[in-house]
Design a protein around this motif. Structure first.
Motif, short mmCIF file in Angstrom:
data_model
loop_
_atom_site.label_atom_id
_atom_site.label_comp_id
_atom_site.label_asym_id
_atom_site.label_seq_id
_atom_site.Cartn_x
_atom_site.Cartn_y
_atom_site.Cartn_z
N TYR A 1 67.41 -77.19 23.83
CA TYR A 1 66.74 -78.34 23.21
C TYR A 1 65.59 -77.94 22.30
N ASP B 1 76.39 -79.92 35.33
CA ASP B 1 76.58 -78.71 34.53
C ASP B 1 77.02 -77.60 35.47
N LEU B 2 77.79 -76.65 34.93
CA LEU B 2 78.23 -75.54 35.79
C LEU B 2 77.11 -74.55 36.07
N ARG C 1 70.79 -86.37 17.84
CA ARG C 1 71.95 -87.22 18.09
C ARG C 1 71.56 -88.65 18.40
N LEU D 1 78.24 -78.68 38.83
CA LEU D 1 79.69 -78.93 38.92
C LEU D 1 80.39 -78.28 37.72
N ASP D 2 81.51 -77.63 38.00
CA ASP D 2 82.36 -77.10 36.92
C ASP D 2 83.52 -78.06 36.77
N ILE D 3 83.58 -78.74 35.63
CA ILE D 3 84.59 -79.80 35.43
C ILE D 3 86.01 -79.23 35.39
N GLY E 1 78.31 -81.56 31.23
CA GLY E 1 77.67 -80.37 30.67
C GLY E 1 76.29 -80.71 30.15
N LEU F 1 79.16 -84.13 25.06
CA LEU F 1 78.52 -83.71 23.81
C LEU F 1 78.39 -82.18 23.78
N GLU G 1 75.50 -73.04 18.12
CA GLU G 1 76.64 -72.27 18.59
C GLU G 1 76.91 -71.10 17.67
N ASN H 1 73.38 -79.47 30.59
CA ASN H 1 72.40 -78.41 30.35
C ASN H 1 71.14 -78.71 31.20
N TYR I 1 79.20 -69.85 28.29
CA TYR I 1 79.69 -71.21 28.51
C TYR I 1 78.86 -72.22 27.72
N GLY I 2 78.04 -71.72 26.78
CA GLY I 2 77.14 -72.62 26.06
C GLY I 2 75.94 -72.99 26.90
N ASN I 3 75.71 -72.23 27.99
CA ASN I 3 74.61 -72.54 28.91
C ASN I 3 73.31 -71.90 28.43
#
Ligand SMILES: C[S@@+](CC[C@H](N)C(=O)[O-])C[C@H]1O[C@@H](n2cnc3c(N)ncnc32)[C@H](O)[C@@H]1O
Length: 263
Positions: A43, A111-112, A51, A135-137, A78, A162, A26, A80, A36-38
């Protein structure tokens, strides 16, 4: 507001430009490219093992979901491109288990970003147990309720959230973050949370300014700042009927993996 996917000269800045080893994605990635961190290459920088190595393979049994007595539902918020979702599934549901047992554990990732979800669907090695939807939460969560209904469950047994909280917080403000936590708590028996620390917020905002773009909608007005994970814990415990039952330590990026349980 940003469009979901806008690229400005590539989705990441070379790691060589970073001087400290604790710098994380980030911080090094270009938030203008993935507001959006997309990140398209998440990875390659943060492989699932970072993790998973902190989590016991017996996690589902430890939580009381064992012996295939019931359907166990896992939600990955989310997700990814789905690599962690699949690796997590394989980590906690060993391949040696009977196929019928594997089917009793189902994971839904969402994920959005529709392009990331397409990749997750195309590369999914376990389509009978793992599925992915766009999906956008922060908008409509009806599809999650539909999924629960299909499996005759009222809640997900385990929800993974996460490295998502910061992006919801920056784009939807304090109210958006608290709503996210409340919403996830309301549909989960257990919640595994990895909240990005405040230094990541500053870096994400700084990178955006360097690109000459306006700040994240809410960055300057956020009242929840500092120890974000602690704020999240307080909200979940005081307002959502959850309690912290375990901390799995910190990732190499100095983030805690916190496990909450419905009281
Ligand atoms: C930094 S990635 C983390 C991916 C994965 N959870 C992991 O930890 O490996 C953050 C992901 O959250 C997604 N995201 C951000 N806001 C979201 C929202 N409102 N609804 C659904 N997904 C969201 C992004 O598209 C991105 O793929």
């Amino acid at each position: 507001m940003f469009s979901t996917r806008t690229y400005f000269g590539g989705a990441h800045i070379a790691m060589a430009t970073c001087s400290t080893s604790s710098v994380d994605i980030e911080e090094i990635n270009n938030p203008g490219a993935a507001p959006y961190g997309n990140f398209i290459n998440y990875y390659t920088f943060n492989p699932p093992e970072n993790r998973l190595s902190l989590l016991p393979a017996t996690l589902l049994q430890d939580l009381g979901y064992k012996d295939g007595h019931q359907t166990t539902l896992i939600l990955d918020v989310g997700c990814n491109s789905g690599e962690l979702s699949v690796a997590f599934y394989k980590h906690v549901v060993p391949a040696c288990e009977e196929e019928s047992d594997r089917r009793k554990v189902n994971l839904l990732g969402f994920d959005l970003d529709e392009i990331l979800i397409q990749r997750a669907q195309q590369n999914n090695p376990l389509p009978s147990s793992v599925s992915f939807i766009p999906l956008d939460i922060t908008k409509d969560a009806d599809q999650l309720q539909d999924y629960l209904n299909q499996h005759s469950c009222s809640q997900f047994h385990l929800c993974l959230c996460l490295a998502v909280t910061m992006w919801v917080h920056l784009n939807h403000g304090d109210a958006g973050l608290l709503q996210l936590l409340s919403r996830l708590a309301s549909i989960s028996q257990h919640l595994l949370l990895e909240a990005q620390p405040w230094k990541c917020y500053r870096s994400a905002a700084r990178r955006l300014r360097k690109l000459g773009r306006s700040d994240f909608d809410h960055f300057k007005t956020l009242k929840i700042r500092g120890d974000v994970a602690e704020h999240a814990r307080e909200h979940l415990e005081r307002h959502c009927g959850m309690e912290l039952i375990q901390s799995f330590g910190s990732t190499t990026w100095d983030r805690k993996l916190l496990l909450f349980k419905r009281r």
